[in-house]
Design an enzyme around this catalytic site. Structure first.
Site, PDB file in Angstrom:
ATOM      1  CD1 TRP A 103      -2.017  -2.304   1.629  1.00 37.16           C
ATOM      2  CD2 TRP A 103      -2.987  -1.180  -0.076  1.00 37.16           C
ATOM      3  NE1 TRP A 103      -3.059  -3.199   1.136  1.00 37.16           N
ATOM      4  CE2 TRP A 103      -3.702  -2.413   0.117  1.00 37.16           C
ATOM      5  CE3 TRP A 103      -3.546   0.023  -1.094  1.00 37.16           C
ATOM      6  CZ2 TRP A 103      -4.733  -2.868  -0.729  1.00 37.16           C
ATOM      7  CZ3 TRP A 103      -4.578  -0.670  -1.838  1.00 37.16           C
ATOM      8  CH2 TRP A 103      -5.128  -1.928  -1.755  1.00 37.16           C
ATOM      9  CG  ASP A 174      -3.459   4.449   3.970  1.00 38.91           C
ATOM     10  OD1 ASP A 174      -4.501   4.424   4.237  1.00 38.91           O
ATOM     11  OD2 ASP A 174      -3.251   3.747   2.849  1.00 38.91           O
ATOM     12  CE  LYS A 198      -8.208  -2.112   4.439  1.00 38.39           C
ATOM     13  NZ  LYS A 198      -8.307  -3.338   3.774  1.00 38.39           N
TER      14      LYS A 198
END
Length: 363
Positions: A103, A174, A198
């Protein structure tokens, strides 16, 4: 209701049962207005109240100080990979990134794709991205507009245990996969962003917490919908927002508050993770933890078995026993249990017991 699955999906992920039941109760009619929340205008007083209340709940739970804006955006965290350099990387400035895995790589590659100068401030590539770099290894470029980190890597199962002190360089994180899993000092960050699917709610909305000084003097030559200034000025109501996703985030935040807040979430998350990590560590090598112990994630617990055949057998038997989502990411294989806030303790207890039983039968 039949027994619910033990949901260890990495995202979209488990939602609290109490939240789902409340959403079910309010699905057809919201607060006596004769309509579902999905049917009302985003210009209505009901939605504006929901929008404001959700911001205030997040501010309260995270201890967000004055001087920050909370935005509800669309396009997932992946859109933020482009919006951040488009808004904050001016000519002559550099985007610094800590490369901790898949990511983080997507974030810096997006900046490069846009033609911006990108600097890798630290990387754990030499360790196959199975540990977080030491904070003293991070070298921030002197012309940095910001330092970007990915607080938790869902694929490798690594997580920052502490955050770097970047001085006058804005720190951007993030936090898609670990926001609200533990308390965070928001004042250390210039920006925190997270896709909802999530720990915050269902997919469809991305939350961005941005320090107000970052919102000053932003470029006017980028598309309207990609400008933070537009969303800030219009209180995230410039265009039709993802109304139902924001509503669900609102319910999840209320659930966190009702269950003791972020401090209680951390205590429970550490206990849940310990159950599974203990099953790995006490297996005498039958299970092999992927992440370095000092970098282990509370949210995404990754491990391997001696062979892919044994892993396939594990997954098949786990599914038959009611476990969902234990297959590792397709890019790395292996096994992964994502124990987000909404995954109950009993699911982790059941998984730890299953792991020990599987080991006994296959040793």
């Amino acid at each position: 209701m039949d027994k619910r699955a033990y949901n260890f999906n990495a995202g979209p992920a488990a939602l609290p049962l109490a939240v789902l039941e409340r959403a079910q109760q309010e699905l057809v009619e919201y607060k006596g207005i004769g309509m579902s929340i999905m049917e009302i205008s985003h210009r209505s007083k009901e939605y504006e109240a929901l929008n404001t209340e959700t911001q205030e709940l997040l501010k309260e739970l995270m201890g967000i100080p004055d001087g920050y804006q909370i935005l509800f955006l669309q396009g997932g965290a992946s859109s933020q990979f482009a919006m951040i350099p488009m808004n904050f990387l001016k000519p002559g400035r550099v985007g610094s990134y800590v490369h901790t895995g898949a990511w983080a790589e997507k974030a810096y590659k997006e900046a490069k794709l846009l033609g911006h100068e990108v600097h890798i401030a630290a990387t754990s590539e030499a360790h196959d991205f199975m540990q977080i770099p030491e904070l003293n290894e991070i070298e921030i470029h002197p012309d940095s507009a910001y330092l970007h980190i990915t607080s938790n890597e869902t694929i490798g199962g690594t997580q920052f245990q502490e955050y770097p002190n970047t001085g006058n360089v804005p720190l951007i994180a993030d936090m898609s996969s670990d926001i609200l899993c533990r308390p965070v000092d928001v004042s250390k960050f210039a920006m925190i962003y997270a896709g909802a699917q999530k720990n915050l709610g269902p997919s469809g909305v991305t939350i961005a917490i941005i320090r107000e000084d970052l919102l000053q003097d932003l470029p006017k030559n980028i598309p309207t919908m990609l400008r933070y200034e537009i969303h800030s000025t219009n209180n995230s109501l410039y265009n039709t927002p993802p109304v139902y996703s924001v509503y669900m985030v609102n319910l999840v935040l209320k659930w966190i508050k009702e269950n003791g807040g972020v401090e209680a979430m951390e205590q429970t998350n550490r206990a849940k993770a310990k159950l599974i990590y203990d099953a790995i560590d006490e297996s005498k090598g039958f299970y092999i933890g992927c992440a370095a112990p000092a970098s282990r994630s509370l949210m995404n617990l990754t491990f391997r078995l001696a062979s892919e055949e044994l892993e396939k057998s594990f997954i098949k038997q786990a599914e038959a026993a009611g476990f969902v989502g234990l297959k590792g990411h397709r890019s790395v294989g292996g096994l992964r249990a994502s124990a987000y806030n909404a995954v109950p303790m009993e699911a982790c207890e059941a998984l730890a017991n299953f792991m020990r039983d599987f080991q006994q039968k296959n040793s």
